[in-house]
Structure formats: structure tokens, C-alpha cells
Design an enzyme around this catalytic site. Sequence first.
Site, PDB file in Angstrom:
ATOM      1  N   GLU A   1      -9.941   2.269  -5.140  1.00 25.80           N
ATOM      2  CA  GLU A   1      -9.644   3.684  -4.869  1.00 25.80           C
ATOM      3  C   GLU A   1      -8.506   4.229  -5.733  1.00 25.80           C
ATOM      4  O   GLU A   1      -7.565   4.843  -5.233  1.00 25.80           O
ATOM      5  CB  GLU A   1      -9.315   3.851  -3.374  1.00 25.80           C
ATOM      6  CG  GLU A   1     -10.498   3.508  -2.495  1.00 25.80           C
ATOM      7  CD  GLU A   1     -10.179   3.524  -1.005  1.00 25.80           C
ATOM      8  OE1 GLU A   1     -11.091   3.860  -0.233  1.00 25.80           O
ATOM      9  OE2 GLU A   1      -9.052   3.195  -0.611  1.00 25.80           O
TER      10      GLU A   1
ATOM     11  N   HIS B   1      -2.956   3.075  -4.634  1.00 29.63           N
ATOM     12  CA  HIS B   1      -2.333   2.630  -3.370  1.00 29.63           C
ATOM     13  C   HIS B   1      -0.888   2.172  -3.573  1.00 29.63           C
ATOM     14  O   HIS B   1      -0.436   1.232  -2.932  1.00 29.63           O
ATOM     15  CB  HIS B   1      -3.158   1.501  -2.738  1.00 29.63           C
ATOM     16  CG  HIS B   1      -4.461   1.971  -2.146  1.00 29.63           C
ATOM     17  ND1 HIS B   1      -4.555   2.500  -0.882  1.00 29.63           N
ATOM     18  CD2 HIS B   1      -5.717   1.995  -2.667  1.00 29.63           C
ATOM     19  CE1 HIS B   1      -5.825   2.825  -0.639  1.00 29.63           C
ATOM     20  NE2 HIS B   1      -6.549   2.539  -1.706  1.00 29.63           N
TER      21      HIS B   1
ATOM     22  N   ASP C   1       0.872  -1.185   0.000  1.00 30.72           N
ATOM     23  CA  ASP C   1       0.000   0.000   0.000  1.00 30.72           C
ATOM     24  C   ASP C   1       0.903   1.226   0.000  1.00 30.72           C
ATOM     25  O   ASP C   1       2.128   1.097  -0.171  1.00 30.72           O
ATOM     26  CB  ASP C   1      -0.953  -0.028   1.209  1.00 30.72           C
ATOM     27  CG  ASP C   1      -2.306   0.593   0.870  1.00 30.72           C
ATOM     28  OD1 ASP C   1      -2.323   1.775   0.492  1.00 30.72           O
ATOM     29  OD2 ASP C   1      -3.340  -0.097   0.956  1.00 30.72           O
TER      30      ASP C   1
HETATM   31  C1  ACM Z   1     -10.892  -0.760   0.544  1.00 29.82           C
HETATM   32  O1  ACM Z   1     -11.405  -0.697   1.675  1.00 29.82           O
HETATM   33  N1  ACM Z   1     -10.286   0.305   0.033  1.00 29.82           N
HETATM   34  C2  ACM Z   1     -10.959  -1.975  -0.245  1.00 29.82           C
END
Ligand code: ACM
Length: 625
Positions: free
Chosen positions: A346, A270, A196
Site C-alpha cells: 500500500e 506505512h 506502521d
Molecule cells: C496489508 O494488509 N496491507 C498487507
Amino acid sequence: MKQFIIVVFCLFSGLVSAQSAINIIPAPVSVREGAGFFSLKKGGLIGYEQPEAGWAAGYLADELNRSTGYGLKTTQSKTPAVLISTGASDKTLGQEGYRLEVTTKGIKIDANTPAGAFYGVQTLLQLFPAEIRSTSVVEGVNWNVPVVSIADQPRFGWRGIMLDVSRHFFSVADVKKYIDEMARYKYNTFHWHLTDDNGWRVEIKSLPKLTEVGAWRVERHGRFGERAEPRPGEPATYGGFYSHEDIREVIRYASERNITIVPEIDVPGHCMAALAAYPELSCTKQQVSVNPGTDFSDWYGNGTFKMNVENTLNPSDEKVYEFLDKVFTEVAALFPNQYIHVGGDECYKGYWKEDPGCQALMEKQGIRHVEDLQGYFMSRVGQIIQSKGKKMIGWDEILEGGITPGAAVMSWRGVKGGIQAAKMGHEVVMTPTTYAYIDYNQGDQTIDPPIYSGLRVSKSYSFEPVPDGVEAKYILGGQANLWTEQVPSLRYAEYMTYPRAWALAEVYWSPKEAKNWNSFASRMEKHFRRSDAAGVNYSSAVYDPAVKAKRENGQLLLVLESEISGVDIHYTLDETMPDNRSPKYSIPVPVPDGPVNVRVQAYRNGTPSGHLITLKRSQLEARAQ
Ligand code: ACM
């Protein structure tokens, strides 16, 4: 007839009487209680019929010896105190089911597989007194197991918990301990969120900078998301990563506990830690740092957002796919699971929109909206995953811009992505925020450190993973997800995980018809004592009432609702600390005018339980809106 009634009454252990010594989580399919008990004796034998049943026997002996000190040994002989067999040849038990027979004379576990035998052992351990979980020898306990006949198998094949090891790093020892506890509640899938913005945690030998640079960030304390940026030249000292050896060790440890590991490499968003190592893979190619928990994004409340620092891979650069091929080559070789999780969540497209390479790619591919460029990227990732002989799974954003054929979907933004995917014939794992996000607060929002939202254990328990109108065969199962922005240690990970992961274990294992909140709540309290004995942390927020307020005829009223029965709620409105002689709540209470604070404390069996909740009158006013 009488016998019939008893059998039906006890068919789901969820319905056994409150006084019963049988408090199994997740509730087994069928439980028939008998009379009397089996008493474990010093120096007894744990037998196994087939060599492949030997591991479960050894595990059981270790578990029992730790707290009883009885020096039980395993044997392949036929007359032990406990006998474990994987030769059941019983189709109804499937791959993970078992039968457990306890008589006054001995105990027998029958299964088709080592996995089933292991789950029979877990159920048996839960039949012993709570002290069996102690980490050292306890004297003076009668190690008795009630006579019972249990037949059991899971509802779903995917029963998972996700642990984010990027936001905070968890050592191999921590991860193993976390996995060991999951296995006790019959979870079989550990989703390892390995990458991440805040750290890349898996060694990729062909891309050494991923861990030399990407696994380390500057040390910061305090609330995640509000921390200071790295200073120029500041050494990056917080972090860590798992070597291939570490990963193999965790895989072996997990597989002994019937847990398979789904590794997640989260792309194309991410990715700030990867870009700190290889900035040439982004659109702007600007050097970024592994993020120590700063505020680098704006969220607009309707699912839209902006990343103020680039954390996305550039989908128009072939070097990105060469990079991903190297990453997934090593990940695929390390992890035996057929699924590799590729994230997909995201992903901010603002940098793609500005990038000439992305615009040229969109034109070439006939992609009109930049949002749909993710579909192109994911399909390229899907081809890489497929070329390694693996199946791709991703967060429900992978539906956007066209889902890759054969990809499985993890539905997190509610269940609608899961429904859409299942209707298109894709496999789905259900893990909606509203029931399964165990990073959310468990009780009153003013108690635990603030995070995105709240989720009470009873809400998790009420989850039904198969939505109406969806063919059940597409729903592989479900998961609990622990994001760790605010979870810096294993102890706190346990606190956030339990008891909600017990509730979800029952959702994913037990028959839908067996669900019974009052029964679960009573068993949950017994498991608090087991966790106390084991030194495993959990939240007691279930005792905290929901503190609400309303207005009637202009009068502000305090409303307290208990999540479980049998709890007395005491409160004060006079600036004193509540105790069990303070007024006991029964009906809505008028709150006087003035700078009043309300203080609330729950009592269970005369003992303060849960947390003291203190709210200002103004906070109650807001809740009355
Ligand atoms: C997530 O909670 N961004 C998968």
C-alpha cells in the site's frame, strides 16, 4: 480385516467418533484409539531421555502441576509416568513430527528434535480433560488420558500468525501470552508487525528518535480511522516500544515454544511514525505526527488509493538507504530468523510523482512509470537485507516494478501474487484476505464493531494454500494476520484470533485429505471449553446464523443458515426478545409489512449461544437485493 477397517477409520483424528475424548486441533496425521485410559497420579515423574528433551519435560510438568497440583517432577530416569525422547531417528517424522503412545501403564513421546517433542507434549495436553488448562488447581477431576497411538507431522513448515503492534501497542507480557497460545496449536512463526503509521515499536539505538518520537502518539478513543488530529503542542502519551532486551526476552520465550519470529519493518509506505521522527526522509520533508487513528487516506474501491498525509520514504534520497541500513543492521543482529519482512504494501506514489528528485532518478534508471519506482526501492532494500546475511520477504506488492531476486512473497491480495511469484521460482507464504485476515468480522456484520469485511471460521477452514497449477515446493505455508486498528487489548486480540486460528492451524498442519468441517466444528466446541478453563477469549459467532433474505412473488422472505449442525435457531418478528419457545427456523419465513424488526438467537443444547442479531426490515430488504 476388522482391524484394518478400524485403523483406516481412525487414520485421521478428524474422523474419530463424536463421543471420543480425542479432540485434537490441528488434527494429527494418524490416530489409533485403544481401550481404557492412563490415569495421572500425584507425585509422578516426567522423564526425558536426552538433556535436549528436558525442556519439553519441564514444560509438561509445569502445565500439569498448575491445574492438578500433583507436584510432578522431571527426571532423567527410565521409569517415569511420561517419558520424552528426542532419539526417535525416524525420518518420517521430520523436524517437527512426533509419535505419542498412551497405554494404561504410561505415556511415551518420541521425536527427532526438541520441536517434535514439544508438539508431542501439546497433543498430550489436549488429551487431558479441559480443566487441565485451568490457571489454578482444580479438585475432583480424574486426570485421565485415553489409550491412543498417534503419529504426526506438519504439512507446511511455515505456520504463522501476524500481530500488528503498531496500531495498538501490546506489552511484552501480552506478546508472550499471545505466542504461548499460538504454540498450543502448533504454529511455529510469529510475524511481528513492528512499524506502521501509528507507532514505531522497535528500539534502534543508532536512531533514537524512532522510539523517542515515533513510538508515541496523542491519546484518542473511539473508532480508529475517525479520530481527531493531534492539537498543536498536545503531549503524545499513548504507545510504547520494545527495547533490545525486551526483544531478546520474547525471542527466547518463543524459541522455547518452537516459534521463530519474523520482524517486519514496513517500508516504503506505512512510515508516518518514522517520518514523525525523521521528516527529512520524505519527499516534502513536512513535519507529520504519529497518527492516532485519523482518516488520512481515500480508497477508491479498485485497489487504488490516495494518502492525504505523506507516509512514504523518498526513494531518490541516499539518506533513506543510510537510514535503512542502520535499521536493518540492528534488526538483523537481534532476530535469528533468516527472513526479515520489509513490508512493501500500500505504498502511495503521489508524492514521488511530484518530487524532482524522484523524477531525476526515474530518468537515470530508465523507469517510465512512477509505480515502478517501488521496484527500484525494493531492490535497494533487498541489497541491504542481503548484506546483513538475511533473506527478504515482503507483501505481494514487491512484485510490482520487478521483484528482487531471491525475495519471498507474502500473498495477501488473494492468491494471485503468490501464484505469480511461485511460477517465477520465488518462495511464497499464503495469507489471502479472503481466508486469513482475522481482523475481519466473524459473524453478522451488524454485531461486532464494523471493519473492512467479514470472514467466517468455516471460510478460513476451507482454505487450500497450494493453488492448482503451482508447484507445492514453492509454498512455504500460510499465516493468519491480525491487524489491530480496532484491537486495543490482548483480550480482544484473542477474541479475533480464535477460533479462526484453530481452523487455519489445521489448514497449515494437517493432511489436506483429513480436512472435515463437521469434525473440526465438533472439536472446536470442545476447545471453547478448554479456552474457558484457561481464561483465553474467543468469538462464539460460529453459532450465529448467516441472516439472508430473498424475494419470492413480491414477498420478502427471511433466510437463516447455520454454520454448524446441531444448532436451533429461534426468531421473532413481533418486537419481542426471542427465546427457545419462540418460532424455530426451518424454512424461509415471510416477513410482514410494516416497521418490523427480525430478532434471531441460536441455541445449542438448550443454551443461548452466539449473539442476539437484530435487523430492521430495511436491512433485510437490502440483503434481498
Ligand atoms: C496489508 O494488509 N496491507 C498487507
